[in-house]
Design an enzyme around this catalytic site. Structure first.
Site, PDB file in Angstrom:
ATOM      1  CB  SER A  86      -0.978  -0.049   1.049  1.00 52.97           C
ATOM      2  OG  SER A  86      -1.779   1.252   1.496  1.00 52.97           O
ATOM      3  CE1 TYR A  90      -4.122  -2.688   5.291  1.00 54.40           C
ATOM      4  CE2 TYR A  90      -3.852  -0.471   5.094  1.00 54.40           C
ATOM      5  CZ  TYR A  90      -4.240  -2.068   4.676  1.00 54.40           C
ATOM      6  OH  TYR A  90      -4.162  -2.342   3.366  1.00 54.40           O
ATOM      7  CE  LYS A  92      -1.734  -4.615   3.510  1.00 52.57           C
ATOM      8  NZ  LYS A  92      -2.437  -6.251   3.066  1.00 52.57           N
TER       9      LYS A  92
HETATM   10  P1  NAD Z   1     -11.072  -6.926   1.027  1.00 48.47           P
HETATM   11  O1  NAD Z   1     -11.359  -7.004   2.151  1.00 48.47           O
HETATM   12  O2  NAD Z   1     -12.254  -6.790   0.086  1.00 48.47           O
HETATM   13  O3  NAD Z   1     -10.810  -8.557   0.309  1.00 48.47           O
HETATM   14  C1  NAD Z   1      -9.783  -9.232   1.269  1.00 48.47           C
HETATM   15  C2  NAD Z   1     -10.090 -10.793   1.241  1.00 48.47           C
HETATM   16  O4  NAD Z   1      -9.383 -11.590   2.104  1.00 48.47           O
HETATM   17  C3  NAD Z   1     -11.557 -10.779   1.811  1.00 48.47           C
HETATM   18  O5  NAD Z   1     -12.584 -11.365   0.957  1.00 48.47           O
HETATM   19  C4  NAD Z   1     -10.979 -12.177   3.395  1.00 48.47           C
HETATM   20  O6  NAD Z   1     -12.591 -12.947   3.127  1.00 48.47           O
HETATM   21  C5  NAD Z   1     -10.084 -12.432   3.140  1.00 48.47           C
HETATM   22  N1  NAD Z   1      -9.571 -12.493   3.921  1.00 48.47           N
HETATM   23  C6  NAD Z   1      -9.162 -12.181   4.801  1.00 48.47           C
HETATM   24  N2  NAD Z   1      -8.215 -12.977   5.599  1.00 48.47           N
HETATM   25  C7  NAD Z   1      -8.496 -13.788   5.724  1.00 48.47           C
HETATM   26  C8  NAD Z   1      -7.238 -14.988   5.914  1.00 48.47           C
HETATM   27  N3  NAD Z   1      -7.123 -15.407   7.548  1.00 48.47           N
HETATM   28  N4  NAD Z   1      -7.729 -16.009   5.399  1.00 48.47           N
HETATM   29  C9  NAD Z   1      -8.179 -16.439   3.792  1.00 48.47           C
HETATM   30  N5  NAD Z   1      -8.899 -15.533   3.715  1.00 48.47           N
HETATM   31  C10 NAD Z   1      -9.095 -13.911   4.401  1.00 48.47           C
HETATM   32  O7  NAD Z   1      -9.637  -6.096   0.992  1.00 48.47           O
HETATM   33  P2  NAD Z   1      -9.578  -5.514  -0.705  1.00 48.47           P
HETATM   34  O8  NAD Z   1      -9.637  -4.453  -0.443  1.00 48.47           O
HETATM   35  O9  NAD Z   1      -9.646  -6.269  -1.912  1.00 48.47           O
HETATM   36  O10 NAD Z   1      -7.564  -4.784  -0.016  1.00 48.47           O
HETATM   37  C11 NAD Z   1      -7.595  -6.483  -0.743  1.00 48.47           C
HETATM   38  C12 NAD Z   1      -5.579  -6.062  -0.382  1.00 48.47           C
HETATM   39  O11 NAD Z   1      -5.568  -5.225  -0.700  1.00 48.47           O
HETATM   40  C13 NAD Z   1      -5.339  -5.779   1.493  1.00 48.47           C
HETATM   41  O12 NAD Z   1      -4.235  -7.228   1.989  1.00 48.47           O
HETATM   42  C14 NAD Z   1      -5.041  -5.196   1.829  1.00 48.47           C
HETATM   43  O13 NAD Z   1      -4.447  -4.540   2.423  1.00 48.47           O
HETATM   44  C15 NAD Z   1      -4.535  -4.538   0.101  1.00 48.47           C
HETATM   45  N6  NAD Z   1      -4.785  -2.851  -0.410  1.00 48.47           N
HETATM   46  C16 NAD Z   1      -6.119  -2.718  -0.044  1.00 48.47           C
HETATM   47  C17 NAD Z   1      -5.941  -1.277  -0.380  1.00 48.47           C
HETATM   48  C18 NAD Z   1      -7.264  -0.396  -0.927  1.00 48.47           C
HETATM   49  O14 NAD Z   1      -8.028   0.240  -0.662  1.00 48.47           O
HETATM   50  N7  NAD Z   1      -8.454  -1.453  -0.930  1.00 48.47           N
HETATM   51  C19 NAD Z   1      -4.856   0.032  -0.987  1.00 48.47           C
HETATM   52  C20 NAD Z   1      -3.848  -0.419  -0.483  1.00 48.47           C
HETATM   53  C21 NAD Z   1      -3.964  -2.459  -0.039  1.00 48.47           C
HETATM   54  C1  WQD Z   2      -9.388   9.456   0.987  1.00 50.16           C
HETATM   55  C2  WQD Z   2      -9.481  11.018   0.689  1.00 50.16           C
HETATM   56  C3  WQD Z   2      -9.608  11.616   3.129  1.00 50.16           C
HETATM   57  C4  WQD Z   2     -14.137   9.394   4.501  1.00 50.16           C
HETATM   58  C5  WQD Z   2      -7.526   4.473   2.629  1.00 50.16           C
HETATM   59  C6  WQD Z   2      -5.734   4.029   3.574  1.00 50.16           C
HETATM   60  C7  WQD Z   2      -4.892   2.961   2.883  1.00 50.16           C
HETATM   61  C8  WQD Z   2      -5.214   2.978   1.755  1.00 50.16           C
HETATM   62  C9  WQD Z   2      -6.473   2.866   1.048  1.00 50.16           C
HETATM   63  C10 WQD Z   2      -5.259   0.177   2.277  1.00 50.16           C
HETATM   64  C11 WQD Z   2      -8.798  11.645   2.329  1.00 50.16           C
HETATM   65  C12 WQD Z   2     -11.179  12.177   2.615  1.00 50.16           C
HETATM   66  C13 WQD Z   2     -12.700   9.782   3.709  1.00 50.16           C
HETATM   67  C14 WQD Z   2     -14.966  10.078   4.480  1.00 50.16           C
HETATM   68  C15 WQD Z   2     -13.418  12.424   3.307  1.00 50.16           C
HETATM   69  N1  WQD Z   2      -5.765   1.287   2.176  1.00 50.16           N
HETATM   70  N2  WQD Z   2     -12.197  11.131   3.335  1.00 50.16           N
HETATM   71  N3  WQD Z   2     -14.306  11.854   4.255  1.00 50.16           N
HETATM   72  O1  WQD Z   2      -7.278   7.197   3.714  1.00 50.16           O
HETATM   73  O2  WQD Z   2      -5.961   7.996   2.242  1.00 50.16           O
HETATM   74  O3  WQD Z   2      -6.652   5.283   2.186  1.00 50.16           O
HETATM   75  O4  WQD Z   2      -7.691   3.281   2.315  1.00 50.16           O
HETATM   76  O5  WQD Z   2      -4.032   0.199   2.069  1.00 50.16           O
HETATM   77  O6  WQD Z   2      -3.784   2.036   3.438  1.00 50.16           O
HETATM   78  O7  WQD Z   2      -5.662   4.785   4.711  1.00 50.16           O
HETATM   79  O8  WQD Z   2      -8.361   6.849   1.691  1.00 50.16           O
HETATM   80  O9  WQD Z   2     -10.713   7.074   1.095  1.00 50.16           O
HETATM   81  O10 WQD Z   2     -10.213   6.637   3.782  1.00 50.16           O
HETATM   82  O11 WQD Z   2      -9.532   8.649   1.929  1.00 50.16           O
HETATM   83  O12 WQD Z   2     -13.355  13.446   3.123  1.00 50.16           O
HETATM   84  O13 WQD Z   2     -15.858   9.450   4.629  1.00 50.16           O
HETATM   85  O14 WQD Z   2     -10.737  11.061   1.515  1.00 50.16           O
HETATM   86  O15 WQD Z   2      -9.432  12.431   4.377  1.00 50.16           O
HETATM   87  O16 WQD Z   2      -8.133  12.807   2.350  1.00 50.16           O
HETATM   88  P1  WQD Z   2      -6.975   6.902   2.973  1.00 50.16           P
HETATM   89  P2  WQD Z   2      -9.755   7.343   1.822  1.00 50.16           P
END
Ligand code: NAD
Ligand code: WQD
Length: 337
Positions: free
Chosen positions: A124, A149, A153
């Site tokens: 991330s 969290y 990562k």
């Molecule tokens: P998500 O929660 O939709 O998907 C994660 C999946 O993993 C879920 O389906 C959950 O049921 C499964 N899971 C969790 N723990 C498990 C376990 N112990 N065993 C088996 N399955 C398990 O999340 P996402 O948004 O698709 O994110 C996927 C990956 O990307 C994650 O590692 C997340 O940290 C990373 N990531 C997400 C974002 C974002 O904003 N969505 C941003 C950066 C990184």
């Molecule tokens: C985006 C912008 C908020 C909600 C998060 C995690 C990051 C990554 C992606 C996993 C910011 C603003 C948000 C709301 C708002 N996940 N906001 N009102 O915080 O950039 O990233 O998701 O790895 O680790 O921190 O994403 O969508 O929460 O926020 O004003 O109700 O929107 O302040 O500027 P963020 P977000």
């Protein structure tokens, strides 16, 4: 290739599975459905017209995972499974460290045991912390996480660096996602948050559909053009395609890190207005105070992925807004009927 996808029923994993299947790869999904639904599997198969092998298992269940590795001879692993809610990670640090770090370690142990040494990690942009200025590039030092969290990562990246140093026959790709939004153009799969969304786009779509009253904009006094936070929103299908591009690195041993972002920064108000324009829906909002731990500006320098993987994001903010809304409006209750 035959790929094991942990967390493949989740938001990003499901879109990646669809792209992999369309490209002719075989996919084995392991997901405990702790944050997803069995319905996702049916929809992946409906979109792709292909069969998916699915195991409802927790990756922490080593015996079950060993059976899967023994039965399914896979070429590599794409590891999405993790808990991802920043606020919840502050409330439940042990659960987050256990799932996101122990889970990865156990998975890597089994991979080594079965001589599967190709691995893609969902990392991330959060690993850049608060200190690094945007555009963020992969040669910048890892920052200081502001929540458990984020630390999970950072630790995942560090342990993979150390593993590669000790065992250089691995092929490891660390993908740093920026802010994934949007959904598959079919409207069949998309982000399905539990309860009130923490992230901006699902909050906006739930306001649009009338489940929530108005968007709370977290701060308008940041040093940005309109005072609201700036992020690099990327279409989840572009992100999925980034994983396919990263499979290129599976041809050789190595550890490489890539940003997956568009390189464009948009503010909270930009996103709200783009959503209104793309979908012709008014989104009421009010300005609230800043949210703890938020950075003012976060966007990628995506040139490394472009140069080394020939990958660039194709969709713009309007596409993302349109596709997020198609998913939300066609599935007002997500995967629940
Ligand atoms: P998500 O929660 O939709 O998907 C994660 C999946 O993993 C879920 O389906 C959950 O049921 C499964 N899971 C969790 N723990 C498990 C376990 N112990 N065993 C088996 N399955 C398990 O999340 P996402 O948004 O698709 O994110 C996927 C990956 O990307 C994650 O590692 C997340 O940290 C990373 N990531 C997400 C974002 C974002 O904003 N969505 C941003 C950066 C990184
Ligand atoms: C985006 C912008 C908020 C909600 C998060 C995690 C990051 C990554 C992606 C996993 C910011 C603003 C948000 C709301 C708002 N996940 N906001 N009102 O915080 O950039 O990233 O998701 O790895 O680790 O921190 O994403 O969508 O929460 O926020 O004003 O109700 O929107 O302040 O500027 P963020 P977000």
């Amino acid at each position: 290739m035959k790929l094991l996808i942990t967390g493949g029923a989740g938001y990003i994993g499901s879109h990646t599975a669809v792209e992999l299947l369309a490209d002719g790869h075989d996919v084995v999904i392991v997901d405990d459905l702790s944050n997803s639904s069995r319905e996702v599997l049916r929809r992946i198969e409906a979109i792709s017209g292909r069969k998916v092998t699915f195991y409802q298992r927790n990756i922490l269940d080593t015996d079950a995972m060993r059976d899967i590795f023994a039965k399914e001879v896979v070429d590599g692993v794409i590891h999405f499974a993790a808990f991802k809610a920043v606020g919840e990670s502050v409330e439940k640090p042990l659960e987050y460290y256990h799932n996101n770090i122990t889970g990865t370690i156990q998975l890597l142990h089994l991979m080594r045991q079965f001589d599967v040494k190709r691995f893609i990690l969902s990392s991330s942009a959060t690993v850049y912390g608060m200190e690094n200025p945007s555009p963020l590039n992969e040669s910048m030092p890892i920052g200081q996480a502001t929540n458990p969290y984020g630390y999970t990562k950072i630790v995942n990246e560090q342990l993979l660096q150390d593993l590669y140093r000790a065992e250089p026959d691995w092929s490891i790709v660390l993908l740093r996602y920026f802010n994934p939004i949007g959904a598959h153009e079919s409207g069949q799969i998309g982000e399905n948050p539990n309860g009130v969304p923490n992230n901006l786009m699902p909050y906006v779509t739930q306001v649009a559909i009338g489940k929530l009253e108005q968007v709370h904009v977290y701060g308008d006094d940041y040093p940005t053009p309109d005072g609201t936070g700036v992020r690099d929103y990327i279409h989840v299908v572009d992100l999925a395609k980034g994983h396919m591009a990263a499979l290129r690195d599976f041809d050789k041993a190595g550890l490489t890190t890539y940003n997956l972002g568009t390189g464009e920064g948009y503010s909270v108000l930009d996103l709200i207005h783009a959503f209104e324009k793309a979908n012709d829906i008014k989104i009421p909002y009010q300005i609230d105070g800043r949210r703890a731990g938020d950075v003012a500006v976060c966007y990628a320098d995506p040139s490394k992925a472009q140069e080394e993987l020939a990958w660039t994001a194709q969709y713009d903010l309007e596409d993302m807004c349109r596709d997020s809304w198609r998913w939300q409006s066609q599935n007002p209750n997500g995967y629940e009927a």
